[in-house]
Design a protein around this motif. Structure first.
Motif, PDB file in Angstrom:
ATOM      1  N   GLY A  70      58.000 -23.884  11.727  1.00 15.71           N
ATOM      2  CA  GLY A  70      58.838 -24.595  12.667  1.00 15.71           C
ATOM      3  C   GLY A  70      58.124 -25.031  13.927  1.00 15.71           C
ATOM      4  O   GLY A  70      58.695 -25.681  14.779  1.00 15.71           O
ATOM      5  N   ALA A  71      56.874 -24.668  14.097  1.00 13.87           N
ATOM      6  CA  ALA A  71      56.122 -25.052  15.296  1.00 13.87           C
ATOM      7  C   ALA A  71      55.239 -26.247  14.983  1.00 13.87           C
ATOM      8  O   ALA A  71      54.771 -26.416  13.867  1.00 13.87           O
ATOM      9  N   GLN A  72      55.004 -27.061  15.983  1.00 11.58           N
ATOM     10  CA  GLN A  72      54.138 -28.219  15.790  1.00 11.58           C
ATOM     11  C   GLN A  72      52.693 -27.748  15.700  1.00 11.58           C
ATOM     12  O   GLN A  72      52.232 -26.964  16.519  1.00 11.58           O
ATOM     13  N   GLN A  73      51.995 -28.199  14.684  1.00  9.63           N
ATOM     14  CA  GLN A  73      50.631 -27.749  14.449  1.00  9.63           C
ATOM     15  C   GLN A  73      49.631 -28.722  15.047  1.00  9.63           C
ATOM     16  O   GLN A  73      49.896 -29.909  15.157  1.00  9.63           O
ATOM     17  N   ASN A  74      48.461 -28.216  15.390  1.00 17.60           N
ATOM     18  CA  ASN A  74      47.386 -29.023  15.944  1.00 17.60           C
ATOM     19  C   ASN A  74      46.376 -29.280  14.834  1.00 17.60           C
ATOM     20  O   ASN A  74      45.576 -28.416  14.506  1.00 17.60           O
ATOM     21  N   TYR A  75      46.422 -30.467  14.238  1.00 15.06           N
ATOM     22  CA  TYR A  75      45.520 -30.806  13.144  1.00 15.06           C
ATOM     23  C   TYR A  75      44.311 -31.598  13.620  1.00 15.06           C
ATOM     24  O   TYR A  75      43.536 -32.072  12.828  1.00 15.06           O
ATOM     25  N   ASN A  76      44.163 -31.783  14.940  1.00 19.47           N
ATOM     26  CA  ASN A  76      43.069 -32.589  15.460  1.00 19.47           C
ATOM     27  C   ASN A  76      41.799 -31.794  15.690  1.00 19.47           C
ATOM     28  O   ASN A  76      40.771 -32.366  16.017  1.00 19.47           O
ATOM     29  N   THR A  77      41.847 -30.511  15.585  1.00 16.24           N
ATOM     30  CA  THR A  77      40.672 -29.672  15.798  1.00 16.24           C
ATOM     31  C   THR A  77      40.420 -28.822  14.569  1.00 16.24           C
ATOM     32  O   THR A  77      41.309 -28.616  13.742  1.00 16.24           O
ATOM     33  N   VAL A  78      39.221 -28.314  14.466  1.00 19.73           N
ATOM     34  CA  VAL A  78      38.869 -27.449  13.333  1.00 19.73           C
ATOM     35  C   VAL A  78      39.678 -26.161  13.394  1.00 19.73           C
ATOM     36  O   VAL A  78      40.194 -25.683  12.385  1.00 19.73           O
ATOM     37  N   TYR A  79      39.809 -25.623  14.580  1.00 16.81           N
ATOM     38  CA  TYR A  79      40.550 -24.362  14.728  1.00 16.81           C
ATOM     39  C   TYR A  79      42.033 -24.563  14.400  1.00 16.81           C
ATOM     40  O   TYR A  79      42.659 -23.683  13.805  1.00 16.81           O
ATOM     41  N   GLY A  80      42.592 -25.713  14.756  1.00 18.46           N
ATOM     42  CA  GLY A  80      43.979 -26.002  14.416  1.00 18.46           C
ATOM     43  C   GLY A  80      44.186 -26.120  12.915  1.00 18.46           C
ATOM     44  O   GLY A  80      45.190 -25.668  12.380  1.00 18.46           O
ATOM     45  N   MET A  81      43.220 -26.721  12.233  1.00 21.39           N
ATOM     46  CA  MET A  81      43.317 -26.832  10.775  1.00 21.39           C
ATOM     47  C   MET A  81      43.166 -25.479  10.095  1.00 21.39           C
ATOM     48  O   MET A  81      43.774 -25.220   9.071  1.00 21.39           O
ATOM     49  N   LEU A  82      42.352 -24.607  10.672  1.00 23.37           N
ATOM     50  CA  LEU A  82      42.196 -23.272  10.103  1.00 23.37           C
ATOM     51  C   LEU A  82      43.501 -22.499  10.168  1.00 23.37           C
ATOM     52  O   LEU A  82      43.868 -21.802   9.227  1.00 23.37           O
ATOM     53  N   HIS A  83      44.204 -22.605  11.281  1.00 18.13           N
ATOM     54  CA  HIS A  83      45.474 -21.899  11.405  1.00 18.13           C
ATOM     55  C   HIS A  83      46.546 -22.517  10.534  1.00 18.13           C
ATOM     56  O   HIS A  83      47.462 -21.820  10.106  1.00 18.13           O
ATOM     57  N   ALA A  84      46.464 -23.806  10.250  1.00 17.61           N
ATOM     58  CA  ALA A  84      47.460 -24.465   9.412  1.00 17.61           C
ATOM     59  C   ALA A  84      47.265 -24.131   7.937  1.00 17.61           C
ATOM     60  O   ALA A  84      48.217 -24.130   7.176  1.00 17.61           O
ATOM     61  N   ASN A  85      46.035 -23.847   7.532  1.00 19.67           N
ATOM     62  CA  ASN A  85      45.738 -23.563   6.133  1.00 19.67           C
ATOM     63  C   ASN A  85      45.882 -22.068   5.880  1.00 19.67           C
ATOM     64  O   ASN A  85      45.128 -21.260   6.395  1.00 19.67           O
ATOM     65  N   THR A  86      46.853 -21.696   5.055  1.00 21.39           N
ATOM     66  CA  THR A  86      47.107 -20.284   4.790  1.00 21.39           C
ATOM     67  C   THR A  86      46.038 -19.655   3.901  1.00 21.39           C
ATOM     68  O   THR A  86      45.953 -18.433   3.828  1.00 21.39           O
ATOM     69  N   ASN A  87      45.221 -20.456   3.245  1.00 24.34           N
ATOM     70  CA  ASN A  87      44.163 -19.908   2.399  1.00 24.34           C
ATOM     71  C   ASN A  87      42.958 -19.442   3.214  1.00 24.34           C
ATOM     72  O   ASN A  87      42.086 -18.769   2.675  1.00 24.34           O
ATOM     73  N   LEU A  88      42.894 -19.810   4.489  1.00 26.54           N
ATOM     74  CA  LEU A  88      41.731 -19.489   5.309  1.00 26.54           C
ATOM     75  C   LEU A  88      42.061 -18.493   6.418  1.00 26.54           C
ATOM     76  O   LEU A  88      41.429 -18.491   7.474  1.00 26.54           O
ATOM     77  N   THR A  89      43.010 -17.607   6.198  1.00 19.52           N
ATOM     78  CA  THR A  89      43.400 -16.670   7.249  1.00 19.52           C
ATOM     79  C   THR A  89      42.291 -15.676   7.560  1.00 19.52           C
ATOM     80  O   THR A  89      42.098 -15.313   8.719  1.00 19.52           O
ATOM     81  N   VAL A  90      41.553 -15.236   6.566  1.00 20.75           N
ATOM     82  CA  VAL A  90      40.451 -14.298   6.801  1.00 20.75           C
ATOM     83  C   VAL A  90      39.352 -14.982   7.606  1.00 20.75           C
ATOM     84  O   VAL A  90      38.787 -14.390   8.534  1.00 20.75           O
TER      85      VAL A  90
END
Length: 72
Positions: A33-53
């Protein structure tokens, strides 16, 4: 009779392809429900659930500020 069967088979294949293409969705859904930041590498890492580690490892090393910039 064989000619009619071939036409019906081609029409059915076309209907299936049209239905498959029209059901595609190109929108990126917000996660949690929160707006994600897809413009940065770190934002994409948090958006991708496969890269949590990997995201936890970056947080432990303190590289969030380095990867949280829109620069190359």
């Amino acid at each position: 009779m064989k000619n009619i069967y071939n036409k019906v088979k081609h029409i059915a294949a076309c209907v299936f392809l049209v239905a498959a293409v029209s059901s595609c969705d190109n929108e990126i859904e917000d996660i949690g429900g929160a707006q994600q930041n897809y413009n940065t590498v770190y934002g994409m890492l948090h958006a991708n659930t496969n890269l949590t580690v990997f995201a936890k490892a970056i947080k432990l090393t303190g590289l969030e500020s380095t990867l949280d910039t829109p620069d190359d």
